[in-house]
Motif scaffolding. Structure first.
Motif, PDB file in Angstrom:
ATOM      1  N   HIS A 189       0.825   2.342 -35.955  1.00 48.40           N
ATOM      2  CA  HIS A 189       1.529   3.278 -36.843  1.00 48.40           C
ATOM      3  C   HIS A 189       1.377   4.709 -36.319  1.00 48.40           C
ATOM      4  O   HIS A 189       0.949   5.609 -37.047  1.00 48.40           O
ATOM      5  CB  HIS A 189       0.974   3.186 -38.272  1.00 48.40           C
ATOM      6  N   PRO A 190       1.729   4.947 -35.047  1.00 48.68           N
ATOM      7  CA  PRO A 190       1.533   6.291 -34.479  1.00 48.68           C
ATOM      8  C   PRO A 190       2.363   7.355 -35.182  1.00 48.68           C
ATOM      9  O   PRO A 190       2.018   8.548 -35.119  1.00 48.68           O
ATOM     10  CB  PRO A 190       1.971   6.114 -33.022  1.00 48.68           C
ATOM     11  N   ASP A 191       3.440   6.946 -35.856  1.00 51.99           N
ATOM     12  CA  ASP A 191       4.265   7.922 -36.562  1.00 51.99           C
ATOM     13  C   ASP A 191       3.544   8.543 -37.742  1.00 51.99           C
ATOM     14  O   ASP A 191       3.986   9.580 -38.263  1.00 51.99           O
ATOM     15  CB  ASP A 191       5.572   7.261 -37.036  1.00 51.99           C
ATOM     16  N   HIS A 192       2.429   7.945 -38.179  1.00 51.25           N
ATOM     17  CA  HIS A 192       1.668   8.502 -39.304  1.00 51.25           C
ATOM     18  C   HIS A 192       0.379   9.189 -38.847  1.00 51.25           C
ATOM     19  O   HIS A 192      -0.413   9.627 -39.685  1.00 51.25           O
ATOM     20  CB  HIS A 192       1.342   7.407 -40.318  1.00 51.25           C
ATOM     21  N   LEU A 193       0.161   9.282 -37.529  1.00 44.90           N
ATOM     22  CA  LEU A 193      -1.058   9.914 -37.034  1.00 44.90           C
ATOM     23  C   LEU A 193      -1.153  11.372 -37.484  1.00 44.90           C
ATOM     24  O   LEU A 193      -2.227  11.830 -37.896  1.00 44.90           O
ATOM     25  CB  LEU A 193      -1.114   9.827 -35.508  1.00 44.90           C
ATOM     26  N   SER A 194      -0.046  12.108 -37.443  1.00 47.36           N
ATOM     27  CA  SER A 194      -0.089  13.519 -37.841  1.00 47.36           C
ATOM     28  C   SER A 194      -0.464  13.663 -39.314  1.00 47.36           C
ATOM     29  O   SER A 194      -1.161  14.618 -39.689  1.00 47.36           O
ATOM     30  CB  SER A 194       1.254  14.195 -37.562  1.00 47.36           C
ATOM     31  N   ASP A 195      -0.026  12.724 -40.166  1.00 42.98           N
ATOM     32  CA  ASP A 195      -0.396  12.777 -41.579  1.00 42.98           C
ATOM     33  C   ASP A 195      -1.896  12.545 -41.758  1.00 42.98           C
ATOM     34  O   ASP A 195      -2.563  13.247 -42.525  1.00 42.98           O
ATOM     35  CB  ASP A 195       0.376  11.722 -42.383  1.00 42.98           C
ATOM     36  N   VAL A 196      -2.420  11.546 -41.037  1.00 45.39           N
ATOM     37  CA  VAL A 196      -3.850  11.253 -41.129  1.00 45.39           C
ATOM     38  C   VAL A 196      -4.672  12.438 -40.643  1.00 45.39           C
ATOM     39  O   VAL A 196      -5.661  12.825 -41.275  1.00 45.39           O
ATOM     40  CB  VAL A 196      -4.177   9.988 -40.317  1.00 45.39           C
ATOM     41  N   VAL A 197      -4.264  13.037 -39.528  1.00 47.47           N
ATOM     42  CA  VAL A 197      -4.984  14.190 -38.980  1.00 47.47           C
ATOM     43  C   VAL A 197      -4.947  15.357 -39.968  1.00 47.47           C
ATOM     44  O   VAL A 197      -5.955  16.053 -40.165  1.00 47.47           O
ATOM     45  CB  VAL A 197      -4.399  14.593 -37.620  1.00 47.47           C
ATOM     46  N   ALA A 198      -3.805  15.569 -40.615  1.00 52.71           N
ATOM     47  CA  ALA A 198      -3.698  16.655 -41.587  1.00 52.71           C
ATOM     48  C   ALA A 198      -4.675  16.453 -42.735  1.00 52.71           C
ATOM     49  O   ALA A 198      -5.300  17.417 -43.225  1.00 52.71           O
ATOM     50  CB  ALA A 198      -2.267  16.737 -42.121  1.00 52.71           C
ATOM     51  N   GLY A 199      -4.835  15.205 -43.175  1.00 57.06           N
ATOM     52  CA  GLY A 199      -5.782  14.941 -44.249  1.00 57.06           C
ATOM     53  C   GLY A 199      -7.221  14.991 -43.793  1.00 57.06           C
ATOM     54  O   GLY A 199      -8.103  15.425 -44.544  1.00 57.06           O
ATOM     55  N   TYR A 200      -7.462  14.574 -42.557  1.00 62.08           N
ATOM     56  CA  TYR A 200      -8.828  14.518 -42.039  1.00 62.08           C
ATOM     57  C   TYR A 200      -9.390  15.909 -41.780  1.00 62.08           C
ATOM     58  O   TYR A 200     -10.562  16.173 -42.018  1.00 62.08           O
ATOM     59  CB  TYR A 200      -8.852  13.685 -40.761  1.00 62.08           C
ATOM     60  N   GLY A 201      -8.554  16.807 -41.262  1.00 58.56           N
ATOM     61  CA  GLY A 201      -9.005  18.155 -40.954  1.00 58.56           C
ATOM     62  C   GLY A 201      -9.285  18.320 -39.472  1.00 58.56           C
ATOM     63  O   GLY A 201      -8.666  17.667 -38.632  1.00 58.56           O
ATOM     64  N   ALA A 202     -10.243  19.177 -39.150  1.00 57.53           N
ATOM     65  CA  ALA A 202     -10.527  19.532 -37.760  1.00 57.53           C
ATOM     66  C   ALA A 202     -11.282  18.422 -37.041  1.00 57.53           C
ATOM     67  O   ALA A 202     -11.568  17.357 -37.592  1.00 57.53           O
ATOM     68  CB  ALA A 202     -11.329  20.830 -37.722  1.00 57.53           C
TER      69      ALA A 202
END
Length: 245
Positions: A189-202
């Motif tokens: 699901h690489p299309d959702h990686l940016s969403d996960v990163v946004a929630g995870y933080g730095a």
């Protein structure tokens, strides 16, 4: 009358559902005990443990549905994926569990042996194995251990709307690399990686996440085949390897 549903079953463990109760049966009682301890320690939503005995955990069903399935497009919202990233961050910031996870040397040894098996048995084209092994080696670097779920695939994260209702299947929990959990969550699901990163933080290394995609896929194929699963299904492990550059 309630029916017994086989959620997943293989030689090592099985999960059955009867109404709103899940029964997890494990051939190794030590894994059952470790899973119970991990859920007790985790500072994020987990299923309620109704009772436990050697080899068996009885868990209450979680509300909502899985965030997604490997090989299928996820219908969950971007906010739900971001919430999954935020939940992973809470877990990774928690105190370490007292037991270790797989070491760097163990991961490297597993990569060696599984790639050798794939090539010796002509399971995958040599070029595909070699290319992904090069990518995977970026994951084999020292990491600062965190409280890692260890198998944070999308089917193990439950959501209701945009909220995480719980995370299941803690049998692989231990100390490990945070990027491995994020890679497991976004595998296929690489299309959702940016969403996960946004929630995870730095503190997210995208190259290492991609490396874990390759390493996890390479080292999972033999186990999947031997336990009756098909890693060549559309969107699953072999397709992940083909998508890696």
């Amino acid at each position: 009358m309630e029916k017994v549903e086989v959620v997943v079953a293989h030689h090592e463990r099985a999960t059955l559902r009867v109404g709103d109760v899940f029964l997890k049966v494990d051939a190794d009682p030590a894994r059952t005990e470790a899973e119970f301890e991990a859920m007790t320690m985790a500072p994020i939503p987990v299923p309620e443990v109704l009772w436990r005995k050697p080899h068996v955990l009885a868990l209450a069903a979680l509300p909502g549905r899985a965030l997604g399935r490997l090989g299928e497009p996820s219908t969950a919202s971007a906010a739900a994926w971001a919430a999954a990233g935020a939940t992973a961050r809470v877990l990774h910031d928690a105190p370490l569990p007292p037991w270790p996870g797989a070491s760097l040397d163990e991961k490297a040894s597993s990569l060696d042996s599984e790639c050798a098996w794939l090539l010796a048995n002509d399971v995958l084209p040599a070029e595909l194995v070699t290319r992904n092994r090069r990518v995977a080696e970026a994951a084999l670097r020292p990491w600062t251990p965190v409280f890692m779920h260890g198998d944070l695939q999308v089917a193990h994260v439950f959501v209701d709307g945009d909220e995480i209702t719980g995370v299941v299947d803690w049998s692989e929990a231990g100390r490990g690399d945070a990027m491995y959990d994020l890679a497991s969550l976004t595998l296929g699901h690489p299309d959702h990686l940016s969403d996960v990163v946004a929630g995870y933080g730095a503190d997210v290394d995208l190259d290492v996440i991609g490396a874990w995609w390759s390493l996890r896929s390479l080292t999972a194929i033999r186990w999947l085949v031997e336990h009756g699963f098909d890693p060549t299904s559309p969107g699953c492990e072999v397709d992940v390897l083909r998508s890696q550059s």
